[in-house]
Design a protein around this motif. Structure first.
Motif, short mmCIF file in Angstrom:
data_model
loop_
_atom_site.label_atom_id
_atom_site.label_comp_id
_atom_site.label_asym_id
_atom_site.label_seq_id
_atom_site.Cartn_x
_atom_site.Cartn_y
_atom_site.Cartn_z
N UNK A 98 -12.66 9.97 -0.34
CA UNK A 98 -11.35 9.18 -0.62
C UNK A 98 -10.24 10.15 -0.27
N UNK A 99 -10.42 11.41 -0.07
CA UNK A 99 -9.31 12.30 0.39
C UNK A 99 -9.00 12.10 1.86
N UNK A 100 -10.23 12.19 2.53
CA UNK A 100 -9.78 11.98 3.83
C UNK A 100 -9.21 10.50 4.12
N UNK A 101 -9.26 9.54 3.57
CA UNK A 101 -8.70 8.07 3.50
C UNK A 101 -7.24 8.53 2.97
N UNK A 102 -6.73 9.12 2.16
CA UNK A 102 -5.56 9.45 1.92
C UNK A 102 -4.75 10.36 2.90
N UNK A 103 -5.80 11.17 3.59
CA UNK A 103 -5.18 11.94 4.81
C UNK A 103 -4.80 10.88 5.86
N UNK A 104 -5.75 10.15 6.32
CA UNK A 104 -5.46 9.09 7.45
C UNK A 104 -4.13 8.32 7.05
N UNK A 105 -4.17 7.82 5.77
CA UNK A 105 -2.90 7.02 5.46
C UNK A 105 -1.66 7.64 5.35
N UNK A 106 -1.54 9.06 5.35
CA UNK A 106 -0.41 10.07 5.24
C UNK A 106 -0.04 10.22 3.94
N UNK A 107 -1.04 10.00 2.84
CA UNK A 107 -0.46 10.29 1.59
C UNK A 107 -0.47 11.79 1.17
N UNK A 108 -1.40 12.35 1.91
CA UNK A 108 -1.30 13.78 1.71
C UNK A 108 -0.61 14.64 2.71
#
Length: 112
Positions: free
Chosen positions: A26-36
């Motif tokens: 989930x963290x890598x998905x957040x990174x890809x989406x620019x959320x982190x």
């Protein structure tokens, strides 16, 4: 955060799909989406400090970053800066062992 961005998710796996590619976490998905945030400021801080700080101080700085900061990818931070963290270790071991022929490879230095 992901639930606010991914519409119509039917499973946990579906939440991790970004642009047709399933992310491993989930963290890598957040990174890809620019959320982190990315870790550029931490890379810059360590790179700058490596010009004037000792390896001991850099190791303390890295540990402080891990404990008190929101680092997105601590492993990447380690991989990019480990040489500056360990540049004193071989010298100290040679001095303590009184063996000037002693050589530590990269894997040994990382482990120490």
């Amino acid at each position: 955060m992901l639930l606010n961005k991914v519409r119509g998710a039917e499973s946990f796996e579906h939440i991790r799909i970004v642009n047709g590619v399933e992310c491993t976490t989930f963290k890598s998905a957040c990174i890809v989406l620019g959320l982190l945030n990315d870790d550029n400021k931490w890379h810059e801080a360590l790179a700058e400090a490596s010009n004037w700080a000792s390896a001991t101080k850099l190791r303390h700085m890295y540990c402080t970053m891990l404990m008190f900061s929101d680092i997105t990818n601590p492993v990447e931070l380690w991989e990019r800066h480990w040489k500056s963290f360990t540049d004193d270790i071989q010298y100290r071991i040679i001095r303590d062992m009184r063996d000037s022929d002693l050589y530590l490879d990269d894997e040994d230095l990382k482990n120490l």
